[in-house]
Design a protein around this motif. Structure first.
Motif, short mmCIF file in Angstrom:
data_model
loop_
_atom_site.label_atom_id
_atom_site.label_comp_id
_atom_site.label_asym_id
_atom_site.label_seq_id
_atom_site.Cartn_x
_atom_site.Cartn_y
_atom_site.Cartn_z
N GLN A 1 0.83 -1.19 0.00
CA GLN A 1 0.00 0.00 0.00
C GLN A 1 0.87 1.25 0.00
O GLN A 1 2.03 1.21 0.43
N ALA A 2 0.32 2.33 -0.50
CA ALA A 2 1.04 3.60 -0.47
C ALA A 2 1.50 3.90 0.95
O ALA A 2 0.76 3.71 1.91
N GLY A 3 2.74 4.36 1.06
CA GLY A 3 3.32 4.63 2.36
C GLY A 3 4.11 3.48 2.93
O GLY A 3 4.84 3.65 3.92
N GLY A 4 4.01 2.32 2.31
CA GLY A 4 4.72 1.15 2.78
C GLY A 4 6.16 1.12 2.31
O GLY A 4 6.64 2.03 1.64
N SER A 5 6.85 0.03 2.65
CA SER A 5 8.27 -0.11 2.34
C SER A 5 8.57 -1.48 1.74
O SER A 5 7.88 -2.47 2.01
N LEU A 6 9.61 -1.51 0.93
CA LEU A 6 10.13 -2.75 0.37
C LEU A 6 11.65 -2.63 0.29
O LEU A 6 12.18 -1.53 0.16
N ARG A 7 12.32 -3.76 0.35
CA ARG A 7 13.76 -3.81 0.16
C ARG A 7 14.06 -4.75 -0.99
O ARG A 7 13.78 -5.95 -0.91
N LEU A 8 14.63 -4.21 -2.04
CA LEU A 8 14.99 -5.00 -3.21
C LEU A 8 16.43 -5.46 -3.11
O LEU A 8 17.28 -4.75 -2.58
N SER A 9 16.69 -6.64 -3.65
CA SER A 9 18.04 -7.18 -3.67
C SER A 9 18.44 -7.51 -5.10
O SER A 9 17.61 -7.89 -5.92
N CYS A 10 19.71 -7.38 -5.38
CA CYS A 10 20.28 -7.73 -6.67
C CYS A 10 21.50 -8.58 -6.41
O CYS A 10 22.54 -8.07 -5.98
N ALA A 11 21.36 -9.88 -6.63
CA ALA A 11 22.47 -10.81 -6.44
C ALA A 11 23.28 -10.90 -7.72
O ALA A 11 22.73 -11.20 -8.78
N ALA A 12 24.56 -10.66 -7.62
CA ALA A 12 25.43 -10.61 -8.79
C ALA A 12 26.33 -11.83 -8.85
O ALA A 12 26.89 -12.27 -7.85
N SER A 13 26.47 -12.36 -10.06
CA SER A 13 27.40 -13.45 -10.33
C SER A 13 28.41 -13.00 -11.36
O SER A 13 28.05 -12.41 -12.37
N ARG A 14 29.68 -13.26 -11.09
CA ARG A 14 30.77 -12.96 -12.00
C ARG A 14 30.96 -11.47 -12.27
O ARG A 14 31.52 -11.08 -13.29
N ILE A 15 30.50 -10.65 -11.38
CA ILE A 15 30.77 -9.22 -11.44
C ILE A 15 30.80 -8.70 -10.01
O ILE A 15 29.84 -8.88 -9.26
N PRO A 16 31.89 -8.08 -9.60
CA PRO A 16 31.97 -7.58 -8.23
C PRO A 16 31.28 -6.23 -8.09
O PRO A 16 31.66 -5.26 -8.75
N VAL A 17 30.29 -6.17 -7.25
CA VAL A 17 29.57 -4.91 -7.06
C VAL A 17 30.47 -3.86 -6.43
O VAL A 17 30.23 -2.67 -6.58
N SER A 18 31.49 -4.29 -5.72
CA SER A 18 32.39 -3.36 -5.06
C SER A 18 33.30 -2.62 -6.03
O SER A 18 33.78 -1.53 -5.73
N PHE A 19 33.57 -3.20 -7.18
CA PHE A 19 34.49 -2.62 -8.15
C PHE A 19 33.79 -1.97 -9.34
O PHE A 19 34.46 -1.51 -10.27
N ASN A 20 32.50 -1.93 -9.31
CA ASN A 20 31.74 -1.34 -10.40
C ASN A 20 30.74 -0.32 -9.88
O ASN A 20 30.19 -0.49 -8.78
N ALA A 21 30.53 0.70 -10.66
CA ALA A 21 29.38 1.56 -10.39
C ALA A 21 28.14 0.73 -10.70
O ALA A 21 28.08 0.05 -11.73
N MET A 22 27.17 0.76 -9.82
CA MET A 22 25.96 -0.03 -9.97
C MET A 22 24.75 0.88 -9.86
O MET A 22 24.81 1.95 -9.26
N GLY A 23 23.66 0.43 -10.44
CA GLY A 23 22.46 1.23 -10.37
C GLY A 23 21.19 0.41 -10.36
O GLY A 23 21.18 -0.74 -10.81
N TRP A 24 20.15 1.02 -9.83
CA TRP A 24 18.81 0.48 -9.90
C TRP A 24 18.03 1.29 -10.93
O TRP A 24 18.11 2.52 -10.94
N TYR A 25 17.31 0.59 -11.76
CA TYR A 25 16.51 1.19 -12.81
C TYR A 25 15.09 0.66 -12.71
O TYR A 25 14.86 -0.40 -12.13
N ARG A 26 14.16 1.38 -13.27
CA ARG A 26 12.79 0.90 -13.27
C ARG A 26 12.11 1.25 -14.59
O ARG A 26 12.47 2.22 -15.25
N GLN A 27 11.14 0.44 -14.93
CA GLN A 27 10.37 0.67 -16.13
C GLN A 27 8.90 0.42 -15.84
O GLN A 27 8.52 -0.69 -15.48
#
Length: 115
Positions: free
Chosen positions: A13-39
């Motif tokens: 519902q409006a006003g609520g919260s969610l936590r999204l996760s992105c599990a990466a394989s063969r790419i280190p999130v620490s060494f790359n600029a990363m982003g969340w996108y939506r469509q």
């Protein structure tokens, strides 16, 4: 062989919260600029939040103050904490590198916010 798998979406519902996760394989999130996108239906994919390799962040004006991007380098996972959700946040959410490699897009995770 790089794979990014998004999860954590759902119906809230409006006003609520969610936590999204992105599990990466063969790419280190620490060494790359990363982003969340939506469509959203009928709209172009847009950048929601980004994080640099040194941890600096930026956000779309529409989500500033409500969303927080972060990463867990040990788990090689990117996160998006979404608070105070609005119906306009309804979309499929994806993660990618800052360079948005075409082959890196996963299936995304659906976020639906009811009014």
């Amino acid at each position: 062989q790089v794979q990014l798998v998004e999860s954590g979406g759902g119906l809230v519902q409006a006003g609520g919260s969610l936590r999204l996760s992105c599990a990466a394989s063969r790419i280190p999130v620490s060494f790359n600029a990363m982003g969340w996108y939506r469509q959203a239906p009928g709209k172009q994919r847009e950048l929601v939040a980004g994080i640099s390799s040194i941890g600096s962040t930026n956000y779309a004006d529409s989500v500033k103050g409500r969303f927080t991007i972060s990463r867990d380098n040990a788990k090689n996972t990117l996160y998006l904490q979404m608070n105070s959700l609005k119906p306009e946040d309804t979309a499929v959410y994806y993660c990618n590198t800052g360079g948005t490699k075409a082959g890196y897009w996963g299936q995304g995770t659906q976020v639906t916010v009811s009014s």
